[in-house]
Write an enzyme that holds these catalytic residues in place. Structure first.
Site, PDB file in Angstrom:
ATOM      1  N   THR A 126      10.863  -2.613   6.309  1.00 11.05           N
ATOM      2  CA  THR A 126      11.796  -1.178   6.152  1.00 11.05           C
ATOM      3  C   THR A 126      11.911  -0.474   7.294  1.00 11.05           C
ATOM      4  OG1 THR A 126      10.600  -0.897   3.943  1.00 11.05           O
ATOM      5  CG2 THR A 126      11.757   1.155   4.883  1.00 11.05           C
ATOM      6  N   ILE A 157       5.633   1.993   7.303  1.00 14.32           N
ATOM      7  CA  ILE A 157       4.945   0.541   7.281  1.00 14.32           C
ATOM      8  C   ILE A 157       3.333   0.752   6.743  1.00 14.32           C
ATOM      9  CG2 ILE A 157       4.303  -1.564   8.463  1.00 14.32           C
ATOM     10  CD1 ILE A 157       7.419  -0.973   7.878  1.00 14.32           C
ATOM     11  N   SER A 158       3.100   0.047   5.813  1.00 14.47           N
ATOM     12  CA  SER A 158       1.699   0.381   5.210  1.00 14.47           C
ATOM     13  C   SER A 158       0.912  -0.251   6.185  1.00 14.47           C
ATOM     14  CB  SER A 158       1.620  -0.204   3.814  1.00 14.47           C
ATOM     15  OG  SER A 158       2.440   0.534   2.997  1.00 14.47           O
ATOM     16  N   ARG A 244       5.380  -7.422  -6.207  1.00 12.52           N
ATOM     17  CA  ARG A 244       5.817  -6.514  -7.476  1.00 12.52           C
ATOM     18  C   ARG A 244       4.929  -6.538  -8.610  1.00 12.52           C
ATOM     19  NH1 ARG A 244      12.010  -7.523  -5.949  1.00 12.52           N
ATOM     20  NH2 ARG A 244      12.211  -5.745  -4.365  1.00 12.52           N
ATOM     21  N   GLN A 280      -3.606  16.495 -33.867  1.00  8.51           N
ATOM     22  CA  GLN A 280      -2.795  15.246 -33.859  1.00  8.51           C
ATOM     23  C   GLN A 280      -1.701  15.254 -32.453  1.00  8.51           C
ATOM     24  OE1 GLN A 280       0.506  15.081 -37.032  1.00  8.51           O
ATOM     25  NE2 GLN A 280      -0.572  13.562 -37.671  1.00  8.51           N
ATOM     26  N   GLU A 364       8.398  -1.051  -2.410  1.00  5.79           N
ATOM     27  CA  GLU A 364       8.456  -2.595  -2.526  1.00  5.79           C
ATOM     28  C   GLU A 364       9.726  -2.650  -3.858  1.00  5.79           C
ATOM     29  OE1 GLU A 364       5.110  -5.218  -3.124  1.00  5.79           O
ATOM     30  OE2 GLU A 364       3.896  -3.929  -2.051  1.00  5.79           O
ATOM     31  N   GLY A 365      10.614  -1.767  -3.622  1.00  9.71           N
ATOM     32  CA  GLY A 365      11.819  -1.951  -4.547  1.00  9.71           C
ATOM     33  C   GLY A 365      11.819  -0.699  -5.329  1.00  9.71           C
ATOM     34  N   GLU A 368      15.319   2.059  -9.433  1.00 12.74           N
ATOM     35  CA  GLU A 368      16.819   1.655  -9.522  1.00 12.74           C
ATOM     36  C   GLU A 368      17.067   0.267  -8.914  1.00 12.74           C
ATOM     37  OE1 GLU A 368      16.115   5.624 -10.251  1.00 12.74           O
ATOM     38  OE2 GLU A 368      15.362   4.362  -8.274  1.00 12.74           O
TER      39      GLU A 368
END
Length: 380
Positions: A126, A157-158, A244, A280, A364-365, A368
């Protein structure tokens, strides 16, 4: 068709689930306040093999297939999501490219240390100008003799602030567009010209640190090219696709934890002279949460099985991620509603899950993008 996980995976799930609930959740507020994971928890995770889930046994890893990894990810989803984010970013997209594409020398150099958690990994694709539009990458890698010189910026960035190794996607032939991108193994802490920016301040996922990575004439040895030159983008898409499925599994685990918390609360919280479980309206919310869990679990198990069979999961991985992350968003909302005012308080795990889960519909996307991938595959 057998819908039961093998006994060894069920046993592993039980061990990891117990670790996440009894050890990690016990330190959750500390992680939230400090925005860091206690080193001793990372050492315990390493002892359990969590850093080596996808690394072959010959390099010190556990060597699980996709079904096994995702079973563990579901168990991890039942504890602090930031902690789970550190592990999954390493064991999934941070590691899988090297396992699949690395040379024997590259694997021997990095994988044993990655399996023990000594070297934590991340995946850098990214950029400020390319999030969902990964084809708009601008980071350049120019070959100069026996090195590639990298220039550009990656962001969000992870694991970047703690990473010992990053898989970086960069352009090596601008004229070829997406067919001119390559992947590189970069050691950010020891490579001149690589700078890690300040830690991102995020809504949730505390402890799962991310940051910008800036390359300024950073020289990367040609031997750190990962896979064939100019095929980085194609391989990156494959890495993200398989990742994913893991997100779908983690989402399922988070939903299970939220349902368990909601059932316990509904049984003990009284209003109008009776437990709210007797109402309920509350029962309907619990039922809807269970439906979301069961459908998401079936989906990730099917897609993980398909990965292990070598099948093309481009469409189905997107189906699984979209369904599970969107379902988790609804389950988290219902869990807050069942908990009422208690669910809105900062010391409530329900409040934390509500914040943490939101990211899963983005990274990761986005949701959409998943729909675009699904539709494009249907119309191909």
């Amino acid at each position: 068709m057998n819908f039961e996980l093998p006994g060894d995976l069920r046993d592993m799930q039980a061990i990891i689930r117990d670790f996440m609930i009894t050890r990690v959740e016990a330190r959750a507020q500390e992680i939230e306040h400090t925005n860091s994971v206690p080193p001793e928890l990372l050492r315990e995770a390493a002892d359990l093999g969590l850093f080596g889930l996808s690394i072959p046994e010959e390099y010190g890893g556990v060597g699980l297939g996709a079904l096994g990894r995702c079973a563990v990810y579901e168990a991890m989803g039942q504890g602090h999501m930031g902690f789970g984010g550190v592990i999954s970013a390493h064991a999934s997209i941070g590691t899988s490219g090297l396992v699949k594409l690395g040379t024997d020398e590259q694997k021997a150099r990095f994988l044993p240390r990655m399996a023990t958690g000594e070297c934590i990994a991340g995946f850098a694709i990214t950029e400020p100008s390319s999030g969902s539009d990964a084809a708009n990458i601008r980071t350049r890698a120019e070959r100069r003799g026996d090195v590639y010189v990298l220039n550009g910026t990656k962001h969000y960035i992870s694991n970047a602030p703690i990473a010992g190794l990053l898989t970086v996607i960069a352009i090596t032939d601008p004229a070829r567009g997406t067919k001119g991108m390559s992947a590189f193994l970069v050691e950010p802490q020891s490579t001149p010209g690589v700078t890690i920016g300040k830690v991102d301040e995020k809504m949730g996922q505390k402890g799962a640190l991310s940051a910008e990575v800036i390359f300024q004439d950073a020289e990367i040895p040609a031997g750190n090219l990962l896979g064939p030159e100019h095929l980085g983008y194609r391989e990156a898409l494959g890495i993200l696709t398989n990742g994913r499925v893991g997100i779908a599994a983690r989402s399922t685990g988070a939903m299970q934890r939220l349902l368990d918390l909601s059932v316990e609360h509904a049984r003990h919280r009284e209003q109008f002279g009776q437990p709210i479980a007797q109402f309920q309206a509350v029962q309907f919310m619990l039922a809807e949460m269970e439906i979301a869990i069961q459908t998401s679990r079936v989906l990730w198990q099917k897609v993980a099985w398909m990965v292990d069979q070598g099948q093309d999961v481009r469409r189905m991985a997107s189906v699984a991620k979209y369904h599970a992350t969107e379902a988790l968003s609804q389950v988290a909302d219902k869990a807050v509603q069942v908990a009422g005012g208690m669910g809105y308080m900062k010391d409530s795990p329900v409040e934390r899950y509500y914040r943490d889960q939101r990211l899963l519909r983005i990274y990761e996307g986005t949701s959409e993008i998943q729909k675009i991938i699904i539709a494009a595959d249907l119309l191909r």
